[in-house]
Design an enzyme around this catalytic site. Structure first.
Site, short mmCIF file in Angstrom:
data_model
loop_
_atom_site.label_atom_id
_atom_site.label_comp_id
_atom_site.label_asym_id
_atom_site.label_seq_id
_atom_site.Cartn_x
_atom_site.Cartn_y
_atom_site.Cartn_z
N ASN A 169 36.65 20.33 -37.80
CA ASN A 169 35.54 19.39 -37.91
C ASN A 169 35.27 19.05 -39.37
OD1 ASN A 169 33.53 17.72 -37.00
ND2 ASN A 169 32.35 19.31 -35.97
N HIS A 182 23.98 21.50 -33.78
CA HIS A 182 24.74 21.66 -32.54
C HIS A 182 23.84 21.80 -31.32
CE1 HIS A 182 28.33 22.52 -35.05
NE2 HIS A 182 28.99 22.17 -33.97
#
Length: 490
Positions: free
Chosen positions: A339, A370
């Site tokens: 990521n 998240h």
């Protein structure tokens, strides 16, 4: 944790194909949207090339396709794709730039958190397509823009880091520029996050000029074709999808939530199972992210110049470096390869702007971004601990192995193996989400790596002095002088 899961709100046009493909409607819609985006992105380099159309048309095209794609995949929930950036834009245009960036970050995270909590409360174990994914990307975009505006409008050049100078924005975007940036369709569904200045360069056709100025002295600006890079990434994505579909059913990660399986497995078998199963789980991310990288490249986004052989490079914006993650010899290498856009965003937002507890604060922001599943926090808190421990090992041990190539190879092999087990050990809670199941598995494994990391962090510096920097030599007489103890130093 309602027993009645939420109903998928996206388009049902292709629902009849699910019985032939074996895919759920949301999965099918995601794949269709991405292949549609891959085809439409070609228009940026052809009919909508900057030399053939106005900048405003390129803005409208990216925004319009993004809106259609959002509604196709999420139905009425797509309103959030305008809601979050809309509120943040009002803050950017009305508040003092000295405090505006903090307000945007706070509001964006609160908005995103409500979306995360809604999913967690009403569809706890859902693995389906969810509006929170694109909103996470949009949150990165609007907050990075707010911080770049803050830097450009309130700081002198000598007060900024090199990264802040590059991304500083000196003028508030107008309505069209802002929303076309926020909802740009090549990166809407799965990233990578693209920063505002680079987006404007892309829309105005200046991205090739800037990329080539760093790698070529020629006054002639070429526009290399991304086709080779796109084909490579699409093929890689499809291969990862095949591996995921073919082999994950044999090693389902959900098995580690089964008390009987855990109790009847040895610690060694659990380490092996986690390593294999999570590798297969990662293939799902590799598919989505590599496909998204290919879509961006096909539109002309991501060109980063030429290598030493004269071949064009298309890795300026990339979600993941699969090879580096899977074969990295340190936790740091693997984390940086995963990521990648989010890593840059976290560094830009927190790591470079704090002087104390920067690593811990970075992990905390990542966890909030998240969502609020307990597994996320177990993973990120463990990640912070193991980051500190790995820094300690690198500073106090690594240089003892740099006397010759054989000892360096031994060190790399050992750290490669340890990194593989550590990654499985600390990331499985992120996948299974549940606190009780994660603790059950850690108890079975005696928290062995956590205890080892604490011992290393606290006691290794006391018993193993920090080694001096050595030269890495080989039998052929080639020597490499190391300029620093390693990339872990801040």
């Amino acid at each position: 944790m309602s027993a009645k899961p939420s109903v998928y709100q996206g388009s049902q046009i292709f629902a009849g194909l699910t019985e032939y493909t074996g895919l759920r409607t949301d999965q099918l819609n995601f794949i269709i949207s991405q292949f549609g985006a891959l085809i439409l992105s070609t228009l940026y380099r052809t009919a909508l090339h900057p030399s053939k159309t106005r900048t405003e048309i390129r803005h409208v095209f990216g925004l319009g396709v993004g809106i259609i794609m959002g509604y196709f995949c999420f139905g009425y929930q797509a309103i959030h794709l305008a809601g979050l950036p809309g509120i943040c834009y009002m803050i950017m245009t009305t508040q003092n730039p000295r405090v505006m960036h903090g307000m945007v970050l706070t509001v964006a995270l609160i908005y995103l958190s409500f979306i995360h909590l809604y999913r967690q409360l009403f569809d706890y174990s859902s693995i389906g397509l969810d509006i929170s994914g694109p909103l996470m990307v949009i949150t990165q975009k609007v907050t990075s823009l707010a911080f770049s505006l803050h830097d450009g409008l309130t700081k002198k050049e000598e007060e900024m880091t090199h990264t802040q100078k590059y991304y500083a924005v000196h003028k508030t975007p107008n309505f069209l520029e802002y929303f076309s940036y926020s909802l740009l369709f090549p990166s809407l569904m799965a990233g990578p996050v693209i920063f505002y200045n680079d987006y404007i360069d892309f829309v105005e056709g200046n991205n090739y000029v800037k990329a080539q100025s760093d790698t070529r002295n020629s006054q002639v600006i070429y526009e290399p074709s991304p086709v080779k890079a796109v084909v490579k990434k699409v093929v890689t994505a499809l291969f990862c999808a095949y591996i995921f579909v073919k082999f994950l059913p044999r090693f389902p990660i959900g098995r580690v939530k089964d008390g009987n399986f855990v109790e009847n497995s040895t610690v060694g078998h659990l380490f092996w199972y986690l390593t294999v199963s999570l590798l297969l789980v990662r293939c799902k991310y590799y598919f989505a992210w590599t496909m998204a990288d290919g879509i961006c490249n096909n539109s002309g986004i991501g060109f980063s110049g030429y290598n030493e052989n004269g071949a064009s490079k298309w890795n300026k914006y990339s979600n993941v470096d699969i090879f580096q993650f899977e074969f990295g010899t340190s936790l740091k290498q693997s984390i940086e390869a995963w990521n990648k856009g989010t890593n840059i965003w976290l560094r830009m937002m927190v790591y470079e702007r704090t002087t104390k507890y920067s690593t811990l604060l970075t992990y905390i922001l990542s966890a909030i971004w998240h969502g609020f599943y307990p597994g996320y926090y177990l993973t990120f808190l463990s990640g912070a601990l193991f980051t500190f421990a790995s820094r300690t090992v690198r500073r106090h041990v690594r240089n003892y192995f740099l006397g010759n190539t054989e000892s360096k190879l031994l060190y790399d092999v050992m750290t490669f193996a340890v990194t593989r087990f550590v990654l499985g050990y600390i990331t499985f809670p992120f996948v299974i989400l549940e606190f009780s199941s994660s603790i059950m598995l850690y108890n079975k494994m005696y928290w062995c790596l956590h205890i080892g990391a604490v011992i290393v962090y606290l006691f290794l510096p006391k018993f193993v002095p920090k080694s001096e920097i050595r030269e890495l030599s080989s039998k052929s007489g080639i020597a490499l002088a190391l300029k620093q103890a390693g990339p872990y130093s801040k």
